[in-house]
Design a protein around this motif. Structure first.
Motif, PDB file in Angstrom:
ATOM      1  N   HIS A  65       0.825  -1.204   0.000  1.00 12.66           N
ATOM      2  CA  HIS A  65       0.000   0.000   0.000  1.00 12.66           C
ATOM      3  C   HIS A  65       0.861   1.256   0.000  1.00 12.66           C
ATOM      4  O   HIS A  65       0.485   2.276  -0.585  1.00 12.66           O
ATOM      5  N   MET A  66       2.065   1.171   0.598  1.00 10.68           N
ATOM      6  CA  MET A  66       2.981   2.310   0.524  1.00 10.68           C
ATOM      7  C   MET A  66       3.556   2.450  -0.887  1.00 10.68           C
ATOM      8  O   MET A  66       3.718   3.568  -1.385  1.00 10.68           O
ATOM      9  N   GLY A  67       3.844   1.324  -1.537  1.00 10.65           N
ATOM     10  CA  GLY A  67       4.337   1.375  -2.908  1.00 10.65           C
ATOM     11  C   GLY A  67       3.353   2.049  -3.838  1.00 10.65           C
ATOM     12  O   GLY A  67       3.736   2.847  -4.712  1.00 10.65           O
ATOM     13  N   VAL A  68       2.076   1.746  -3.669  1.00  6.72           N
ATOM     14  CA  VAL A  68       1.042   2.359  -4.504  1.00  6.72           C
ATOM     15  C   VAL A  68       0.991   3.866  -4.271  1.00  6.72           C
ATOM     16  O   VAL A  68       0.980   4.666  -5.214  1.00  6.72           O
ATOM     17  N   LYS A  69       0.969   4.272  -3.011  1.00  5.26           N
ATOM     18  CA  LYS A  69       0.877   5.697  -2.692  1.00  5.26           C
ATOM     19  C   LYS A  69       2.077   6.468  -3.232  1.00  5.26           C
ATOM     20  O   LYS A  69       1.932   7.560  -3.806  1.00  5.26           O
ATOM     21  N   ILE A  70       3.256   5.907  -3.056  1.00  2.00           N
ATOM     22  CA  ILE A  70       4.471   6.619  -3.472  1.00  2.00           C
ATOM     23  C   ILE A  70       4.589   6.650  -4.989  1.00  2.00           C
ATOM     24  O   ILE A  70       4.897   7.699  -5.580  1.00  2.00           O
ATOM     25  N   ALA A  71       4.349   5.526  -5.663  1.00  4.10           N
ATOM     26  CA  ALA A  71       4.449   5.490  -7.123  1.00  4.10           C
ATOM     27  C   ALA A  71       3.448   6.452  -7.750  1.00  4.10           C
ATOM     28  O   ALA A  71       3.755   7.137  -8.745  1.00  4.10           O
ATOM     29  N   HIS A  72       2.259   6.507  -7.198  1.00  2.00           N
ATOM     30  CA  HIS A  72       1.247   7.446  -7.706  1.00  2.00           C
ATOM     31  C   HIS A  72       1.724   8.884  -7.537  1.00  2.00           C
ATOM     32  O   HIS A  72       1.594   9.706  -8.454  1.00  2.00           O
ATOM     33  N   ALA A  73       2.290   9.204  -6.374  1.00  2.00           N
ATOM     34  CA  ALA A  73       2.771  10.567  -6.133  1.00  2.00           C
ATOM     35  C   ALA A  73       3.932  10.922  -7.048  1.00  2.00           C
ATOM     36  O   ALA A  73       4.123  12.095  -7.400  1.00  2.00           O
ATOM     37  N   MET A  74       4.704   9.910  -7.470  1.00  2.00           N
ATOM     38  CA  MET A  74       5.798  10.147  -8.409  1.00  2.00           C
ATOM     39  C   MET A  74       5.300  10.401  -9.824  1.00  2.00           C
ATOM     40  O   MET A  74       6.075  10.821 -10.682  1.00  2.00           O
ATOM     41  N   GLY A  75       4.029  10.110 -10.072  1.00  2.30           N
ATOM     42  CA  GLY A  75       3.458  10.373 -11.388  1.00  2.30           C
ATOM     43  C   GLY A  75       3.302   9.172 -12.279  1.00  2.30           C
ATOM     44  O   GLY A  75       2.909   9.300 -13.439  1.00  2.30           O
ATOM     45  N   ALA A  76       3.595   7.968 -11.758  1.00  5.45           N
ATOM     46  CA  ALA A  76       3.476   6.759 -12.564  1.00  5.45           C
ATOM     47  C   ALA A  76       2.019   6.314 -12.656  1.00  5.45           C
ATOM     48  O   ALA A  76       1.182   6.670 -11.821  1.00  5.45           O
ATOM     49  N   GLU A  77       1.720   5.525 -13.691  1.00  2.00           N
ATOM     50  CA  GLU A  77       0.424   4.864 -13.806  1.00  2.00           C
ATOM     51  C   GLU A  77       0.531   3.544 -13.059  1.00  2.00           C
ATOM     52  O   GLU A  77       1.295   2.666 -13.445  1.00  2.00           O
ATOM     53  N   VAL A  78      -0.233   3.400 -11.990  1.00  2.00           N
ATOM     54  CA  VAL A  78      -0.031   2.305 -11.044  1.00  2.00           C
ATOM     55  C   VAL A  78      -1.127   1.253 -11.172  1.00  2.00           C
ATOM     56  O   VAL A  78      -2.320   1.580 -11.252  1.00  2.00           O
ATOM     57  N   THR A  79      -0.700  -0.008 -11.158  1.00  2.00           N
ATOM     58  CA  THR A  79      -1.608  -1.145 -11.160  1.00  2.00           C
ATOM     59  C   THR A  79      -1.305  -2.014  -9.946  1.00  2.00           C
ATOM     60  O   THR A  79      -0.132  -2.263  -9.644  1.00  2.00           O
ATOM     61  N   VAL A  80      -2.335  -2.469  -9.270  1.00  2.00           N
ATOM     62  CA  VAL A  80      -2.165  -3.428  -8.184  1.00  2.00           C
ATOM     63  C   VAL A  80      -2.450  -4.821  -8.714  1.00  2.00           C
ATOM     64  O   VAL A  80      -3.454  -5.044  -9.402  1.00  2.00           O
ATOM     65  N   LEU A  81      -1.564  -5.764  -8.389  1.00  2.71           N
ATOM     66  CA  LEU A  81      -1.753  -7.172  -8.707  1.00  2.71           C
ATOM     67  C   LEU A  81      -1.889  -7.914  -7.391  1.00  2.71           C
ATOM     68  O   LEU A  81      -0.920  -8.106  -6.670  1.00  2.71           O
ATOM     69  N   SER A  82      -3.119  -8.307  -7.071  1.00  7.50           N
ATOM     70  CA  SER A  82      -3.408  -8.970  -5.808  1.00  7.50           C
ATOM     71  C   SER A  82      -4.119 -10.281  -6.092  1.00  7.50           C
ATOM     72  O   SER A  82      -4.690 -10.468  -7.170  1.00  7.50           O
ATOM     73  N   GLN A  83      -4.090 -11.199  -5.137  1.00 10.96           N
ATOM     74  CA  GLN A  83      -4.702 -12.503  -5.364  1.00 10.96           C
ATOM     75  C   GLN A  83      -6.181 -12.388  -5.707  1.00 10.96           C
ATOM     76  O   GLN A  83      -6.686 -13.095  -6.568  1.00 10.96           O
ATOM     77  N   THR A  84      -6.859 -11.498  -5.006  1.00  9.84           N
ATOM     78  CA  THR A  84      -8.294 -11.317  -5.220  1.00  9.84           C
ATOM     79  C   THR A  84      -8.589  -9.832  -5.389  1.00  9.84           C
ATOM     80  O   THR A  84      -7.695  -8.981  -5.272  1.00  9.84           O
ATOM     81  N   LEU A  85      -9.851  -9.527  -5.603  1.00  5.03           N
ATOM     82  CA  LEU A  85     -10.285  -8.136  -5.721  1.00  5.03           C
ATOM     83  C   LEU A  85     -10.809  -7.581  -4.393  1.00  5.03           C
ATOM     84  O   LEU A  85     -11.415  -6.510  -4.357  1.00  5.03           O
ATOM     85  N   ASN A  86     -10.535  -8.291  -3.285  1.00  7.04           N
ATOM     86  CA  ASN A  86     -11.091  -7.911  -1.991  1.00  7.04           C
ATOM     87  C   ASN A  86     -10.696  -6.505  -1.552  1.00  7.04           C
ATOM     88  O   ASN A  86     -11.453  -5.825  -0.867  1.00  7.04           O
ATOM     89  N   LYS A  87      -9.499  -6.078  -1.937  1.00 11.46           N
ATOM     90  CA  LYS A  87      -9.013  -4.766  -1.495  1.00 11.46           C
ATOM     91  C   LYS A  87      -9.017  -3.739  -2.629  1.00 11.46           C
ATOM     92  O   LYS A  87      -8.355  -2.702  -2.531  1.00 11.46           O
ATOM     93  N   LYS A  88      -9.781  -4.015  -3.669  1.00  8.69           N
ATOM     94  CA  LYS A  88      -9.753  -3.136  -4.834  1.00  8.69           C
ATOM     95  C   LYS A  88     -10.117  -1.701  -4.485  1.00  8.69           C
ATOM     96  O   LYS A  88      -9.457  -0.748  -4.933  1.00  8.69           O
TER      97      LYS A  88
END
Length: 346
Positions: A188-211
């Protein structure tokens, strides 16, 4: 020597107990920190349970430390009493090797001194942040910006820098497609930081539970890896993949998601070897890499970046009495998204 309260574990299958540990008298460049909050990292669990090798018990884990300076040595120049400071995964290094001279103390050629489960320059075992105070040389202390609350700051000292460092090194930013594997304490920190850096971010998780959470943290896309169609749809998509999972995954399947010259960087640390087929790499000049934490300079940079962009981890503050339960909940992925111990309860 000063005796301070702590929570210690006496073996891989033991529960945490109240303890007293020694902290050294201040050398000229030492800082005494009253710990206010200490994050719980998956590494704490691996180490406390002896999964990464032989451990000298009793052990006091904790390398996500936020607190207040209460005393300083005579030669300290960076900090004063009352400063808000943090300590991460290391408390010293040789300071002389090529890597240390580059500000990459985490890769010290003689081995950095970990905050716990290590041996310091005095030959004494290091004990971590599940305690009320710690003594650290000023060069391994970082300043916590005023805009970051101390409880939220603690996980930045490991989870924050562990994801910031590879995103920074592999140039995540505008025009880059970044995937984060796993939406836990690191993810979740990787997502927040990558987004703030301006990247287009995708999460790859086992399920969609935390989408819903992933999208709120800044992800543009969210896919379930349990669905085989995910790997077909996303083949050759990403410039950078950060794998935060501390368990076995099909690395070759994830490598197939990289574009030409893409890199998959492992920051999770499963105890078992991970098999990689060379053909997964050579076809598109892909890279499978690893990354630790950052150096002290980069850790301060990360904290300042988080302050500038309003980034903080999502945390659940707990009592020291709840550490054992928190460990089990981490292993069950039942935390959103980082446990933080209120050390006043120690």
């Amino acid at each position: 020597m000063v005796m301070v309260k702590a929570r210690a574990v006496d073996g891989p299958d033991k529960s945490f107990r109240e303890a007293e540990i020694q902290r050294r008298d201040l050398d000229s460049t030492d800082v005494l920190i009253e710990i206010k909050f200490a994050g719980i990292c998956h590494s704490d669990i691996h180490t406390a349970r002896g999964e990464w090798g032989e451990i000298q018990y009793p052990l006091v884990p904790g390398h996500e430390i936020a607190g207040i300076v209460t005393d300083i040595g005579s030669g300290v120049t960076k900090y004063k009493v009352g400063d808000r400071v943090g300590v991460g995964c290391m408390v010293d290094s040789c300071g002389e090797c090529e890597n240390c001279q580059k500000g990459e103390e985490q890769y010290c050629l003689k081995g950095n001194v970990p905050t716990y489960a290590g041996v310091d320059k005095y030959g004494e075992p290091t004990q971590g942040g599940y305690s009320t105070h710690i003594v650290v040389t000023e060069g391994f202390v970082v300043r916590i910006p005023d805009s970051i609350e101390l409880d939220a700051a603690a996980p930045l000292l490991c989870a924050g820098i562990t994801t910031y460092s590879p995103l920074n090194h592999w140039n995540a930013g505008p025009g880059k497609k970044v995937a984060v594997v796993g939406l836990g304490g690191l993810g979740h920190m990787g997502v927040k930081i990558a987004h703030a850096m301006g990247a287009e971010v995708t999460v790859l998780s086992q399920t969609l539970n935390k989408k819903e959470d992933g999208l709120a943290f800044g992800a543009a896309h969210y896919y379930a890896t349990q669905d085989p169609k995910t790997f077909e749809k996303l083949a050759g998509t990403f410039d950078l993949i950060i794998n935060t999972v501390s368990a076995q995954i099909d690395i070759n399947g994830y490598l197939s998601l990289l574009t030409l010259d893409g890199a998959l960087v492992n920051v999770g640390a499963p105890p078992e070897p991970m098999p990689v087929h060379v053909m997964s790499l050579i076809g598109h000049r892909r890279t499978f890499a690893g990354s630790m934490i950052g150096g002290i300079r980069e850790t301060q940079e990360m904290l300042d970046f988080c302050a500038e962009h309003g980034i903080a981890p999502s945390i659940e503050v707990i009592s020291a009495d709840d550490i054992d339960d928190a460990y089990e909940r981490v292993l069950a992925s039942d935390v959103k998204y980082r446990f933080v111990i209120d050390t006043s309860t120690i």
